[in-house]
Write a protein that holds these residues in place. Structure first.
Motif, PDB file in Angstrom:
ATOM      1  N   VAL A 114       0.846  -1.196   0.000  1.00 20.59           N
ATOM      2  CA  VAL A 114       0.000   0.000   0.000  1.00 20.59           C
ATOM      3  C   VAL A 114       0.879   1.242   0.000  1.00 20.59           C
ATOM      4  N   ASP A 115       0.630   2.138  -0.939  1.00 21.84           N
ATOM      5  CA  ASP A 115       1.298   3.438  -1.006  1.00 21.84           C
ATOM      6  C   ASP A 115       0.515   4.422  -0.141  1.00 21.84           C
ATOM      7  N   SER A 116       1.173   4.979   0.869  1.00 19.79           N
ATOM      8  CA  SER A 116       0.485   5.910   1.777  1.00 19.79           C
ATOM      9  C   SER A 116       0.308   7.301   1.163  1.00 19.79           C
ATOM     10  N   HIS A 117       0.946   7.550   0.031  1.00 24.12           N
ATOM     11  CA  HIS A 117       0.917   8.852  -0.651  1.00 24.12           C
ATOM     12  C   HIS A 117       1.696   9.926   0.106  1.00 24.12           C
ATOM     13  N   SER A 118       2.385   9.549   1.171  1.00 23.50           N
ATOM     14  CA  SER A 118       3.136  10.524   1.945  1.00 23.50           C
ATOM     15  C   SER A 118       4.131   9.774   2.816  1.00 23.50           C
ATOM     16  N   ARG A 150      -7.018   5.845   4.196  1.00 29.89           N
ATOM     17  CA  ARG A 150      -6.454   6.756   5.187  1.00 29.89           C
ATOM     18  C   ARG A 150      -5.253   7.511   4.623  1.00 29.89           C
ATOM     19  N   GLY A 151      -4.409   6.831   3.871  1.00 31.67           N
ATOM     20  CA  GLY A 151      -3.268   7.504   3.277  1.00 31.67           C
ATOM     21  C   GLY A 151      -3.691   8.549   2.262  1.00 31.67           C
ATOM     22  N   ARG A 152      -4.663   8.199   1.443  1.00 32.66           N
ATOM     23  CA  ARG A 152      -5.114   9.088   0.367  1.00 32.66           C
ATOM     24  C   ARG A 152      -5.834  10.325   0.918  1.00 32.66           C
ATOM     25  N   ASN A 153      -6.550  10.179   2.022  1.00 37.49           N
ATOM     26  CA  ASN A 153      -7.405  11.265   2.523  1.00 37.49           C
ATOM     27  C   ASN A 153      -6.740  12.161   3.567  1.00 37.49           C
ATOM     28  N   ALA A 154      -5.592  11.767   4.073  1.00 38.62           N
ATOM     29  CA  ALA A 154      -4.935  12.548   5.123  1.00 38.62           C
ATOM     30  C   ALA A 154      -4.258  13.790   4.537  1.00 38.62           C
ATOM     31  N   LEU A 273       8.323  21.224  12.505  1.00 35.85           N
ATOM     32  CA  LEU A 273       7.080  20.771  13.125  1.00 35.85           C
ATOM     33  C   LEU A 273       6.088  20.428  12.025  1.00 35.85           C
ATOM     34  N   ALA A 274       5.224  19.463  12.297  1.00 36.08           N
ATOM     35  CA  ALA A 274       4.202  19.103  11.321  1.00 36.08           C
ATOM     36  C   ALA A 274       2.932  18.671  12.035  1.00 36.08           C
ATOM     37  N   VAL A 275       1.825  18.869  11.376  1.00 35.98           N
ATOM     38  CA  VAL A 275       0.518  18.409  11.863  1.00 35.98           C
ATOM     39  C   VAL A 275      -0.102  17.514  10.794  1.00 35.98           C
ATOM     40  N   THR A 276      -0.492  16.325  11.202  1.00 36.36           N
ATOM     41  CA  THR A 276      -1.205  15.413  10.303  1.00 36.36           C
ATOM     42  C   THR A 276      -2.658  15.309  10.735  1.00 36.36           C
ATOM     43  N   VAL A 277      -3.546  15.566   9.812  1.00 40.15           N
ATOM     44  CA  VAL A 277      -4.989  15.424  10.035  1.00 40.15           C
ATOM     45  C   VAL A 277      -5.455  14.253   9.193  1.00 40.15           C
ATOM     46  N   SER A 278      -5.919  13.193   9.856  1.00 42.95           N
ATOM     47  CA  SER A 278      -6.246  11.953   9.173  1.00 42.95           C
ATOM     48  C   SER A 278      -7.714  11.582   9.408  1.00 42.95           C
ATOM     49  N   PRO A 279      -8.601  11.908   8.463  1.00 41.55           N
ATOM     50  CA  PRO A 279     -10.023  11.568   8.616  1.00 41.55           C
ATOM     51  C   PRO A 279     -10.250  10.064   8.582  1.00 41.55           C
ATOM     52  N   PHE A 280     -11.284   9.630   9.312  1.00 37.45           N
ATOM     53  CA  PHE A 280     -11.634   8.198   9.310  1.00 37.45           C
ATOM     54  C   PHE A 280     -13.142   8.028   9.205  1.00 37.45           C
TER      55      PHE A 280
END
Length: 280
Positions: A114-118, A150-154, A273-280
């Motif tokens: 699976v490619d997480s796209h990031s 999850r990878g595609r939508n984050a 610094l980074a922020v990841t927002v991962s919709p589910f």
């Protein structure tokens, strides 16, 4: 291993050890070449990496050692896995996925890549989502589908003190390369189709981080999300950013604070610094 489905990822997922262990996620370490020495990043303390960066010793990142994925898959098979979901950093940022595919071709059990796209916690949350499905009794098709979604939508929002390290590693798009290096101008970045792209630039660090928080709040609005704050050699600043986000996004389910892997740290530089927002 109680499940017949194993979940594997690479260390750019930046998963806290407690989460990887809780969900039985197998993590294969990337490699760093520091000067002439090639070493698994798991054995590179932050202080050593910072010292090498300060001394301007050449640092490059490389995929896991030859056959590292193969032996991870073999170990999963030996513990009872009948199928494997292997979730990885996007090929546009690292050839790790190619190494995983080569190992999958030799695996005793089917491996679904699976490619997480990031990378970072976009990848981490994708692997965690797959592992949650597995632990709840779901099959490999469901685990793979959820990880892909999850990878595609984050979304990931990135603050760096300077673009120097990203430019040096060749990790920024042509558009980002145009950003100047004025100390007062702070670039804000994201990952689009596997490439690091600018989304804004702000004068001053505090304004930049405020803009980053506002953007994260907008992305999370009205959605069920998991949230991560990632940092490199900036734990105190990471805690402060996390507090702001918890106040502004109180409905977030999982909230994770983590230092990025050494492989990512070498690319973004200290203070990132980074922020990841991962919709589910």
């Amino acid at each position: 291993m109680s499940s017949r489905v194993a979940v594997v990822t690479d260390s750019t997922a930046s998963l806290p050890t407690r989460l990887a262990e809780r969900f039985n996620i197998i993590t294969v370490p990337m490699q760093l070449k520091i000067g002439s020495e090639l070493i698994d990043e798991a054995y590179v303390p932050t202080d050593r990496l910072l010292q090498a960066m300060d001394a301007q010793i050449p640092i490059t990142t490389q995929p896991p050692a030859p056959d590292a994925f193969f032996w991870a898959y073999q170990d999963a098979w030996a513990k009872g896995a009948e199928t494997i979901v292997s979730v990885h950093v996007t090929p546009k940022l690292s050839p790790a996925t190619d190494a995983a595919k080569a190992a999958a071709a030799k695996s005793r059990v089917p491996v679904f890549i699976v490619d997480s796209h990031s990378s970072g916690m976009t990848l981490g949350f994708a692997a965690l989502a797959a592992a949650r499905i597995v632990q709840s009794g779901g099959n490999v098709q469901n685990a793979r589908k959820v990880a892909e979604e999850r990878g595609r939508n984050a979304s990931v929002l990135i603050y760096v003190n300077t673009l120097h390290y990203l430019r040096q590693a060749g990790r920024v798009s042509a558009a980002a390369k145009l950003f100047g290096d004025a100390l007062s101008v702070k670039p804000l970045l994201t990952v689009v189709n596997g490439e690091v792209e600018p989304f804004d630039k702000v004068v001053g660090r505090e304004r930049a981080l405020s803009k980053l928080v506002d953007k994260a709040v907008a992305l999370a609005y009205g959605r069920n999300v998991d949230l991560a704050v990632e940092h490199f050699a900036a734990e105190r600043e990471g805690h402060e950013l996390l507090k702001l986000l918890q106040q502004r996004i109180p409905h977030a389910r999982d909230i994770v604070l983590t230092q990025v892997s050494a492989a990512i740290g070498a690319n973004v530089g200290p203070g990132a610094l980074a922020v990841t927002v991962s919709p589910f």
